[in-house]
Design an enzyme around this catalytic site. Structure first.
Site, short mmCIF file in Angstrom:
data_model
loop_
_atom_site.label_atom_id
_atom_site.label_comp_id
_atom_site.label_asym_id
_atom_site.label_seq_id
_atom_site.Cartn_x
_atom_site.Cartn_y
_atom_site.Cartn_z
N LYS A 182 0.81 -1.22 0.00
CA LYS A 182 0.00 0.00 0.00
C LYS A 182 0.84 1.27 0.00
O LYS A 182 0.51 2.25 -0.67
CB LYS A 182 -0.96 -0.02 1.19
N LYS B 234 -3.49 0.83 8.71
CA LYS B 234 -3.63 -0.21 7.69
C LYS B 234 -2.31 -0.91 7.45
O LYS B 234 -1.25 -0.27 7.40
CB LYS B 234 -4.13 0.40 6.36
N HIS C 270 -17.51 3.12 -0.49
CA HIS C 270 -16.44 2.30 -1.06
C HIS C 270 -16.84 2.01 -2.51
O HIS C 270 -17.75 1.22 -2.76
CB HIS C 270 -16.30 1.01 -0.26
N ARG D 76 -6.16 -8.45 -9.69
CA ARG D 76 -6.86 -9.71 -9.99
C ARG D 76 -8.34 -9.39 -10.22
O ARG D 76 -8.77 -8.26 -10.03
CB ARG D 76 -6.75 -10.69 -8.82
#
Length: 592
Positions: free
Chosen positions: A4, A46, A96, A181
């Protein structure tokens, strides 16, 4: 893109909007805490290598920062073998929204529009839809083009998903991460674009060009995907495990002309393991617009029948019925904000449900189901309940939500009954059939035709109806209770879910006081602290805490139910234990 901190730097250079935060190498607690204070609380912690909601915590204030950091690090290390963390400003009540992108070896890139995945628990999606409702065409184009820039920045080839946080009010969006993916929810994109993304993957891998370019892509209709999980939403979405004792569909997906898909890898009799994600199936639907797609989703949810373990099907049905969800007022705190609507106080079952359950139980006694004999066959039972000079009558007891209800059936012949329950007398005409090991009942109750399916599992009767599944307990007869040898007692510190013993905090011979921590468990690859509360010495109960999504983690601790001396710890660290296993035993008190 899997790290990230690195991806954020790349995206900033590519002109993709990002949330400012700390992504540095200094991972000391002091530095991370200082950066959090500089950013301003609340902050999101995170994992660098995170995904699927693992290694993510929210610290609402400075006082809880270190606790949340420690929890995120432990979970990240177990999930990814790395505990490096980044700290970012936490956008409250965001949406989101993610964009499906594709690139090939010839320099072609497209975005196949966006999906909204805002309704979540533990940062994990449970329902997704495409396109994202309520956003303008300008925002749709801007977020799509930003996703393409993200893919181009790393010369990406194949299918990818670029995830964004979208401000619910201003519709500003910020890069969150890129999943390199196809996502679990890719079918909703296929439904609205008429594409086969798996086939695209194979074509691109073989060196072919993308089948379509951006100007060829159009949005058609609306699609939802609901994830059916083995979990208990009423117990803080506690993951479950166990056998799929019964699994059947009350509909044929092939009859919907490609507008309904059931994607699953399990069948009746399979086990849902504690070692993997507890997803059972994905139910995918398409409609001409959002409202029609949502109605179709609700219909297939109530037609997907499971017994043997708890699922989230009733919760998903309640979500479909929620007025705010129907109006597309979605954000990541949706469940928290609508907790009282989605989990209303449980009242008594409806008279119609009690009638259908009592009638089903009556016929289950005398009809062979699942190829076997009747459950409680008696030589004096008969389907028509014929008696010479006598009307057959029986009173059935059914338990729901801790209360016992009496339902009196009196046969008037030819499948007709007078039924008394909840102070009402109803006239019922019934026809029955057996299908897929379930009793199918068509009941005309005071002129209203209702269909239900029923399956008996031990002492539980599962009634599947249009409003969802209702489970009744059939109380044991007195002599059966006397014969039972189940051991209960006040010293039962039991596992509230299947999981792994991570830490044992007591040892034999140790004196503990009521409320002292005993055991820490890990469930479904997530840190879980378990708590057991006892109302009395005779009736221990698992304490179900209030929903705490602001911390995005379970809040359970296995605590001592009473003061005393520990006699035995039943399991060692690292051992998998089933739900309900007794973990700690006490020394018997000595008589003075």
């Amino acid at each position: 893109m899997g790290i990230k901190s690195t991806s954020k730097t790349l995206m900033e250079k590519a002109g993709v909007p990002i949330i400012q935060g700390y992504h540095g190498d200094d991972q000391s607690v002091g530095r991370l805490k200082a950066e959090a204070k500089k950013i301003g609380f609340p902050v999101m912690i995170k994992a660098f290598r995170g995904g699927g909601g693992k290694g993510m915590r929210v610290a609402m204030n400075e006082a809880e920062f270190e606790q949340q950091l420690d929890s995120a690090k432990r979970e990240s290390m177990k999930s990814f073998g790395d505990d490096a963390m980044l700290v970012e400003k936490y956008v409250q009540r965001p949406r989101h929204v993610e964009v499906q992108v594709f690139g090939d070896h010839h320099g072609n890139y497209v975005y196949l529009f966006e999906r909204d995945c805002s309704v979540q628990r533990r940062h994990q999606k449970i329902i997704e839809e495409a396109p994202a409702p309520g956003i303008s065409e300008e925002t749709r184009r801007s977020i799509g083009e930003a996703a393409v820039r993200a893919a181009q920045a790393v010369d990406y080839v194949g299918a990818g998903t670029v995830e964004f946080i979208l401000d619910s009010d201003r519709h500003e969006f910020f890069f969150m991460e890129m999943n390199t993916r196809l996502q679990v929810e890719h079918p909703v994109t296929e439904m609205i674009t008429g594409t086969d993304l798996v086939a695209w993957q194979l074509k691109v891998a073989a060196g072919e060009r993308l089948p379509l370019l951006q100007n060829d892509l159009r949005i058609r209709g609306h699609s939802f995907e609901a994830r059916v999980y083995a979990e208990n939403p009423e117990d803080n979405f506690m993951p479950g495990a166990g056998p799929l004792t019964h699994l059947s569909l009350d509909f044929d997906p092939a009859s919907f002309d490609g507008t309904v898909r059931v994607e699953t890898g399990v069948r009746q009799g399979d086990q849902v393991s504690v070692h993997y994600d507890p997803m059972i199936a994905k139910l995918v639907v398409w409609g001409e617009d959002r409202s029609s797609a949502l109605r179709k989703l609700r219909s297939v949810l109530t037609g997907y029948h499971i017994s043997g373990l708890s699922t989230n099907i009733n919760f998903l049905t309640s979500l479909c019925d929620n007025a705010s969800f129907q109006s597309a007022h979605v954000h990541t705190d949706f469940i928290k904000e609508h907790i009282t609507e989605l989990f209303p106080a449980k009242g008594p079952p409806t008279p119609e449900a009690l009638v259908q359950a009592a009638v089903a139980l009556h016929f289950l006694k005398i009809l062979p189901v699942d190829g076997g004999a009747a459950l409680f066959a008696d030589p004096f039972d008969s389907v028509k309940n014929w008696r010479m000079n006598y009307s057959f009558a029986e009173t059935t007891q059914l338990s729901a939500n801790g209360k016992v209800y009496d339902v009196a059936l009196t046969s008037t012949g030819d499948g007709k009954f007078r039924v008394q329950c909840l102070g009402k007398e109803l006239v019922v005409e019934v026809s029955t059939d057996v299908n897929d090991g379930m009793l199918v009942t068509h009941a005309c109750i005071d002129g209203r035709m209702l269909k239900s399916k029923s399956v008996m599992e031990d002492s539980k009767l599962h009634l599947f109806q249009q409003d969802g599944c209702v489970t009744f307990e059939v109380p044991a007869l007195k002599y059966e209770s006397l014969l039972a040898t189940k051991e209960t007692g006040a010293d039962e510190a039991r596992a509230p879910m299947p999981g792994v013993i991570e830490k044992i905090m007591v040892q034999p011979g140790q004196e503990v006081k009521q409320g002292d921590p005993l055991v820490v468990m890990i469930a479904m690859k997530m840190e879980v602290r378990s708590s057991v509360k006892y109302c009395s010495a005779e009736k221990p109960q698992i304490f179900r805490p209030k929903f705490v999504p602001e911390y995005f983690r379970f809040q359970y601790v296995i605590k001592a139910p009473k003061s005393g001396i520990i006699k035995k710890v039943a399991f060692k660290t690292g051992v998998n234990v089933p739900k309900g296993s007794q973990l700690v035993y006490y020394e018997e008190p000595t008589s003075s």
